[in-house]
Design a protein around this motif. Structure first.
Motif, PDB file in Angstrom:
ATOM      1  N   LEU A  46     112.833 -77.774  60.258  1.00  0.00           N
ATOM      2  CA  LEU A  46     114.107 -77.115  59.956  1.00  0.00           C
ATOM      3  C   LEU A  46     113.973 -75.610  59.712  1.00  0.00           C
ATOM      4  O   LEU A  46     114.969 -74.964  59.375  1.00  0.00           O
ATOM      5  N   GLN A  47     112.776 -75.047  59.878  1.00  0.00           N
ATOM      6  CA  GLN A  47     112.648 -73.611  59.622  1.00  0.00           C
ATOM      7  C   GLN A  47     113.556 -72.838  60.583  1.00  0.00           C
ATOM      8  O   GLN A  47     113.722 -73.193  61.735  1.00  0.00           O
ATOM      9  N   GLY A  48     114.148 -71.806  60.089  1.00  0.00           N
ATOM     10  CA  GLY A  48     115.150 -71.062  60.854  1.00  0.00           C
ATOM     11  C   GLY A  48     116.520 -71.662  60.652  1.00  0.00           C
ATOM     12  O   GLY A  48     117.465 -70.968  60.243  1.00  0.00           O
ATOM     13  N   ILE A  49     116.655 -72.936  60.905  1.00  0.00           N
ATOM     14  CA  ILE A  49     117.943 -73.616  60.689  1.00  0.00           C
ATOM     15  C   ILE A  49     118.299 -73.587  59.209  1.00  0.00           C
ATOM     16  O   ILE A  49     119.427 -73.245  58.828  1.00  0.00           O
ATOM     17  N   VAL A  50     117.320 -73.930  58.351  1.00  0.00           N
ATOM     18  CA  VAL A  50     117.554 -73.871  56.908  1.00  0.00           C
ATOM     19  C   VAL A  50     117.877 -72.448  56.487  1.00  0.00           C
ATOM     20  O   VAL A  50     118.779 -72.206  55.675  1.00  0.00           O
ATOM     21  N   GLY A  51     117.157 -71.484  57.045  1.00  0.00           N
ATOM     22  CA  GLY A  51     117.448 -70.087  56.725  1.00  0.00           C
ATOM     23  C   GLY A  51     118.892 -69.734  57.035  1.00  0.00           C
ATOM     24  O   GLY A  51     119.575 -69.072  56.241  1.00  0.00           O
ATOM     25  N   GLY A  52     119.376 -70.172  58.205  1.00  0.00           N
ATOM     26  CA  GLY A  52     120.764 -69.898  58.564  1.00  0.00           C
ATOM     27  C   GLY A  52     121.745 -70.596  57.638  1.00  0.00           C
ATOM     28  O   GLY A  52     122.744 -69.998  57.214  1.00  0.00           O
ATOM     29  N   LEU A  53     121.451 -71.843  57.279  1.00  0.00           N
ATOM     30  CA  LEU A  53     122.341 -72.589  56.391  1.00  0.00           C
ATOM     31  C   LEU A  53     122.370 -71.979  54.990  1.00  0.00           C
ATOM     32  O   LEU A  53     123.431 -71.861  54.367  1.00  0.00           O
ATOM     33  N   TYR A  54     121.193 -71.581  54.500  1.00  0.00           N
ATOM     34  CA  TYR A  54     121.128 -70.957  53.178  1.00  0.00           C
ATOM     35  C   TYR A  54     121.850 -69.615  53.183  1.00  0.00           C
ATOM     36  O   TYR A  54     122.551 -69.260  52.227  1.00  0.00           O
ATOM     37  N   ALA A  55     121.681 -68.846  54.250  1.00  0.00           N
ATOM     38  CA  ALA A  55     122.363 -67.545  54.346  1.00  0.00           C
ATOM     39  C   ALA A  55     123.877 -67.736  54.335  1.00  0.00           C
ATOM     40  O   ALA A  55     124.616 -66.973  53.691  1.00  0.00           O
ATOM     41  N   GLN A  56     124.349 -68.758  55.031  1.00  0.00           N
ATOM     42  CA  GLN A  56     125.779 -69.058  55.029  1.00  0.00           C
ATOM     43  C   GLN A  56     126.252 -69.431  53.626  1.00  0.00           C
ATOM     44  O   GLN A  56     127.276 -68.920  53.147  1.00  0.00           O
ATOM     45  N   ALA A  57     125.492 -70.314  52.960  1.00  0.00           N
ATOM     46  CA  ALA A  57     125.875 -70.763  51.610  1.00  0.00           C
ATOM     47  C   ALA A  57     125.828 -69.622  50.604  1.00  0.00           C
ATOM     48  O   ALA A  57     126.546 -69.638  49.601  1.00  0.00           O
ATOM     49  N   GLN A  58     124.983 -68.609  50.863  1.00  0.00           N
ATOM     50  CA  GLN A  58     124.793 -67.510  49.916  1.00  0.00           C
ATOM     51  C   GLN A  58     125.639 -66.284  50.254  1.00  0.00           C
ATOM     52  O   GLN A  58     125.428 -65.205  49.695  1.00  0.00           O
ATOM     53  N   GLY A  59     126.574 -66.434  51.168  1.00  0.00           N
ATOM     54  CA  GLY A  59     127.556 -65.384  51.390  1.00  0.00           C
ATOM     55  C   GLY A  59     127.211 -64.339  52.422  1.00  0.00           C
ATOM     56  O   GLY A  59     127.923 -63.321  52.520  1.00  0.00           O
ATOM     57  N   GLU A  60     126.171 -64.544  53.220  1.00  0.00           N
ATOM     58  CA  GLU A  60     125.880 -63.598  54.292  1.00  0.00           C
ATOM     59  C   GLU A  60     126.969 -63.711  55.358  1.00  0.00           C
ATOM     60  O   GLU A  60     127.610 -64.764  55.506  1.00  0.00           O
ATOM     61  N   THR A  61     127.161 -62.652  56.122  1.00  0.00           N
ATOM     62  CA  THR A  61     128.191 -62.676  57.159  1.00  0.00           C
ATOM     63  C   THR A  61     127.844 -63.705  58.228  1.00  0.00           C
ATOM     64  O   THR A  61     126.681 -64.085  58.409  1.00  0.00           O
ATOM     65  N   GLU A  62     128.861 -64.139  58.963  1.00  0.00           N
ATOM     66  CA  GLU A  62     128.624 -65.128  60.020  1.00  0.00           C
ATOM     67  C   GLU A  62     127.654 -64.591  61.067  1.00  0.00           C
ATOM     68  O   GLU A  62     126.795 -65.332  61.576  1.00  0.00           O
ATOM     69  N   ALA A  63     127.763 -63.309  61.407  1.00  0.00           N
ATOM     70  CA  ALA A  63     126.854 -62.722  62.396  1.00  0.00           C
ATOM     71  C   ALA A  63     125.409 -62.835  61.941  1.00  0.00           C
ATOM     72  O   ALA A  63     124.507 -63.116  62.740  1.00  0.00           O
ATOM     73  N   VAL A  64     125.178 -62.632  60.639  1.00  0.00           N
ATOM     74  CA  VAL A  64     123.814 -62.684  60.100  1.00  0.00           C
ATOM     75  C   VAL A  64     123.301 -64.114  60.063  1.00  0.00           C
ATOM     76  O   VAL A  64     122.197 -64.405  60.547  1.00  0.00           O
ATOM     77  N   TRP A  65     124.076 -65.044  59.475  1.00  0.00           N
ATOM     78  CA  TRP A  65     123.528 -66.397  59.321  1.00  0.00           C
ATOM     79  C   TRP A  65     123.363 -67.112  60.652  1.00  0.00           C
ATOM     80  O   TRP A  65     122.421 -67.887  60.846  1.00  0.00           O
ATOM     81  N   ARG A  66     124.249 -66.832  61.600  1.00  0.00           N
ATOM     82  CA  ARG A  66     124.096 -67.461  62.917  1.00  0.00           C
ATOM     83  C   ARG A  66     122.861 -66.929  63.636  1.00  0.00           C
ATOM     84  O   ARG A  66     122.156 -67.673  64.331  1.00  0.00           O
ATOM     85  N   ALA A  67     122.582 -65.645  63.484  1.00  0.00           N
ATOM     86  CA  ALA A  67     121.389 -65.071  64.114  1.00  0.00           C
ATOM     87  C   ALA A  67     120.119 -65.671  63.523  1.00  0.00           C
ATOM     88  O   ALA A  67     119.162 -65.981  64.249  1.00  0.00           O
ATOM     89  N   ILE A  68     120.079 -65.850  62.202  1.00  0.00           N
ATOM     90  CA  ILE A  68     118.926 -66.483  61.554  1.00  0.00           C
ATOM     91  C   ILE A  68     118.789 -67.924  62.041  1.00  0.00           C
ATOM     92  O   ILE A  68     117.693 -68.388  62.384  1.00  0.00           O
ATOM     93  N   TYR A  69     119.893 -68.644  62.066  1.00  0.00           N
ATOM     94  CA  TYR A  69     119.926 -70.056  62.449  1.00  0.00           C
ATOM     95  C   TYR A  69     119.323 -70.267  63.847  1.00  0.00           C
ATOM     96  O   TYR A  69     118.596 -71.229  64.095  1.00  0.00           O
ATOM     97  N   ASP A  70     119.598 -69.337  64.754  1.00  0.00           N
ATOM     98  CA  ASP A  70     119.225 -69.509  66.169  1.00  0.00           C
ATOM     99  C   ASP A  70     117.932 -68.811  66.564  1.00  0.00           C
ATOM    100  O   ASP A  70     117.508 -68.945  67.721  1.00  0.00           O
ATOM    101  N   HIS A  71     117.295 -68.068  65.657  1.00  0.00           N
ATOM    102  CA  HIS A  71     116.298 -67.113  66.144  1.00  0.00           C
ATOM    103  C   HIS A  71     115.008 -67.736  66.675  1.00  0.00           C
ATOM    104  O   HIS A  71     114.212 -67.047  67.320  1.00  0.00           O
ATOM    105  N   TYR A  72     114.784 -69.044  66.449  1.00  0.00           N
ATOM    106  CA  TYR A  72     113.623 -69.691  67.063  1.00  0.00           C
ATOM    107  C   TYR A  72     113.929 -70.171  68.483  1.00  0.00           C
ATOM    108  O   TYR A  72     113.020 -70.557  69.211  1.00  0.00           O
ATOM    109  N   LYS A  73     115.175 -70.147  68.876  1.00  0.00           N
ATOM    110  CA  LYS A  73     115.573 -70.628  70.201  1.00  0.00           C
ATOM    111  C   LYS A  73     115.184 -69.616  71.273  1.00  0.00           C
ATOM    112  O   LYS A  73     115.101 -68.423  70.982  1.00  0.00           O
ATOM    113  N   PRO A  74     114.946 -70.054  72.516  1.00  0.00           N
ATOM    114  CA  PRO A  74     114.898 -71.447  72.951  1.00  0.00           C
ATOM    115  C   PRO A  74     113.512 -72.044  72.674  1.00  0.00           C
ATOM    116  O   PRO A  74     112.490 -71.366  72.825  1.00  0.00           O
TER     117      PRO A  74
END
Length: 646
Positions: free
Chosen positions: A377-405
């Protein structure tokens, strides 16, 4: 004529890791059975080869053995005959030599298989092997029994102290441990003892039963379950709906990766409080297996909820400094150092403040309890935590996806910020590993650099990013990435190898532009004029090479062009150049191809190597101008034309 004998080989083992079985099956399909076609299958506890029509004996063979020269005399010939076990009278004269025609009797195939099968079995290639007894024989797991039959007879041999025979074993819990079999009743006896030999039948059984219970399809999990079961049966279990408060990504990871359960959805993308498990048994009449699975899953979900709650006590931004204690590589420092490099790369890539913020926080989930427990879940958890902690959608989505593809089948990050962060992260890994000499060799790639490079290529192409490859990498790393570019366009996109080579030989530029050019080239190539023109371009290149023409030595003088075919080609060249300018690549290539008739006429009627030195130099300059002007899309001399092997 005899129909031949039936053959059966079963290697019974302790449970083989599911992901290693398909490779072993593929290797066993190459087993030499004297021309008979084999059928190979496997379960976790057995590798099986069956065949029909195996010959009983190999045919006699006639061999011609060359003896001494005639000039050596009969005495030498008699000595040679004695060594061959025959009289001199069996020898004949052939040309200048004595010669012996021998008939080598065929051999029993049963004997030959007894000699060859042990080496064939132990010769199977595995990612790792083990030994478990004194002979030191190595295999993926300890061998416990061997069935080897040709017709009604056992093929006698021994591997690691286990002698071949005609008795197999059934399901570990439901079947007998001593089952006499023949080649005819082998599969039916296994089925009576709760072993479905056919992996395809097991796969379909799992697919049908899980679908009937509402499981969300999962091809990867289906393949895993096919090779960890011998008699699969699906059951449905439930969990407390309160757990649905946790992110679906966490719940599905626990179910899929840790428990090998299928998830169930109440609507597309919406989890239901149920799961589907696949047992390796015939049924669960008392519901004990269901209750056991529910109890285990509850404990895992409780762990996940605990980790989520504990991790929220410290924000991602406050965890960045903790990365100084997480090693990226012994020679490359910590993840904090990597994070700083990635942030700088994002700035160089003109990433905005959201991309830079995402790069800063991208690895901050590595010290969290959730990622320590569920590393997938690394990266995905980062994106989810960033979302829960009030980071902007642009930021948390970028963290969430950054291991892709994660593979060539995986999608690239959904947003531009995510693409830039993912690109920077992968480029940093490649640059730093190449800097210290960690270059993939052969099949060895312990740091998954090929996957990182393939990710870079996929993001640049499919994201249609404007970065030029030569601005991102250089030297050996550039050559490595070019190989991945070629692989992507050939193997993934299906373009012909020479089309890809032709485009890359012209120029690299952005990979989105490479995609446009190779697509246009593939579209125009089948047209009437194109391949003949490509052949002419090869001829032009060869002429210039043989003449050692230096374009700086002579500028094209239009006044020296002779009326007729030469001037006609020049006029056509100017027309096509004008038509190609500012047009799509397809239209430009069509315009270039249209000069083909005048090119053919030029080579038929005009002598390039003219006696007049000025005329000769001018014609070479003219050909060079054509080649240079029309090679900006692709180097047509790289194309393989009709009748040419390359």
């Amino acid at each position: 004529m005899s129909a031949g004998l039936d053959f059966l080989l079963e290697i019974g083992t302790e449970e083989i890791p599911d992901w290693m079985i398909p490779s072993a099956v593929a290797q066993l399909q190459k087993l030499e059975l004297f021309g008979a076609v084999s059928q190979v299958d496997a379960t976790p506890r057995r590798l099986v080869v069956q065949a029909s029509g195996v010959i009983e004996r190999t045919p006699d063979q006639t061999q011609i053995v060359k003896g001494p020269p005639l000039t050596a005399g009969e005495k030498a010939a008699a000595g040679f005959a004695r060594k061959q076990g025959v009289e001199l009278s069996a020898m004949t004269k052939a040309g200048d030599y004595w010669e012996l025609t021998k008939v080598v009797p065929g051999r029993s195939v049963r004997e030959l298989l007894a000699e060859s099968l042990p080496a064939a079995v132990l010769g199977l290639q595995w990612p790792k092997t083990m030994y478990w007894e004194l002979t030191g024989a190595r295999f993926i797991r300890p061998i416990r029994w061997i069935v080897a039959l040709l017709g009604n007879e056992v093929i006698p041999f021994e591997i690691a102290g286990v002698r071949s025979g005609s008795t197999t074993r059934g399901h570990r819990k439901l079947g007998s441990s001593f089952i006499p079999v023949t080649t005819a009743n082998y599969e039916s006896e296994l089925r009576r003892n709760f072993v479905i030999l056919s992996s395809e039948e097991r796969r379909k059984k799992i697919e049908k039963e899980t679908a009937a219970l509402g499981a969300k399809p999962d091809a990867g999990l289906l393949e895993t379950l096919t090779f960890i079961t011998e008699y699969p049966t699906a059951i449905r279990g439930d969990f407390d709906p309160a757990y649905l408060e946790l992110p679906a990504e966490v719940l599905t990871t626990v179910m899929r990766h840790h428990q090998k359960y299928f998830s169930v959805e109440s609507a597309p993308g919406k989890l239901a409080p149920h799961f589907v498990a696949v047992m390796n048994t015939s049924g669960d009449p008392d519901g004990l297996v269901k209750k056991g699975n529910e109890r285990v899953l509850k404990a895992r979900f409780n762990d996940a909820r605990f980790f989520w709650n504990v991790d929220q006590h410290k924000k991602l931004a406050d965890r960045v400094e903790d990365l100084s204690h997480v090693t990226f590589h012994a020679k490359l420092g910590s993840y904090l150092e990597k994070t700083k490099r990635v942030v700088e790369l994002v700035k160089k890539l003109k990433g905005d403040e959201n991309a830079q913020r995402a790069a800063l926080l991208s690895k901050a989930d590595l010290p969290t309890e959730m990622v320590k427990e569920f590393t997938d879940l690394q990266g995905i958890v980062g994106g989810l935590y960033a979302q829960a902690q009030g980071e902007t959608e642009a930021v948390w989505r970028a963290i969430y996806d950054h291991y892709k593809p994660l593979s060539m089948e995986d999608s690239i990050p959904a947003t531009l910020d995510g693409q830039i962060v993912a690109l920077a992260d992968k480029l940093d890994t490649l640059q730093q590993c190449f800097r210290i000499g960690l270059v993939p060799t052969g099949s060895k790639d312990p740091f998954a650099l090929r996957r990182a490079a393939q990710g870079v290529v996929k993001i640049l192409v499919e994201g249609k990013l404007y970065y030029e490859l030569d601005d991102l990498v250089e030297g050996d790393l550039r050559a490595f990435l070019i190989e991945r570019v070629q692989h992507y366009f050939r193997e993934v996109r299906g373009f012909k190898y020479d089309e890809v080579n032709a485009v890359l030989a012209s120029r690299t530029g952005t990979l989105a532009d490479v995609e446009d050019r190779v697509t246009a080239l593939a579209a125009v190539r089948p047209t009437e004029n194109f391949e003949p023109l490509a052949a002419s371009f090869k001829r032009i290149r060869n002429i210039l090479k043989q003449a050692a023409f230096d374009p700086e030595s002579w500028l094209l003088d239009v006044q020296l062009l002779e009326a007729g075919p030469e001037r006609n080609l020049y006029d056509d060249f100017i027309r096509a150049k004008s038509e190609a300018s500012g047009r799509t690549y397809v239209q430009a290539l069509e315009a270039i191809a249209s000069i083909r008739p005048n090119v053919d006429t030029f080579f038929d009627k005009v002598l390039v190597n003219a006696k007049d030195e000025n005329v000769r130099s001018n014609r070479l300059a003219f050909l060079h101008a054509i080649l240079t002007e029309f090679s900006t899309i692709a180097d047509f001399s790289e194309l393989v034309t009709a009748g040419e092997n390359k």
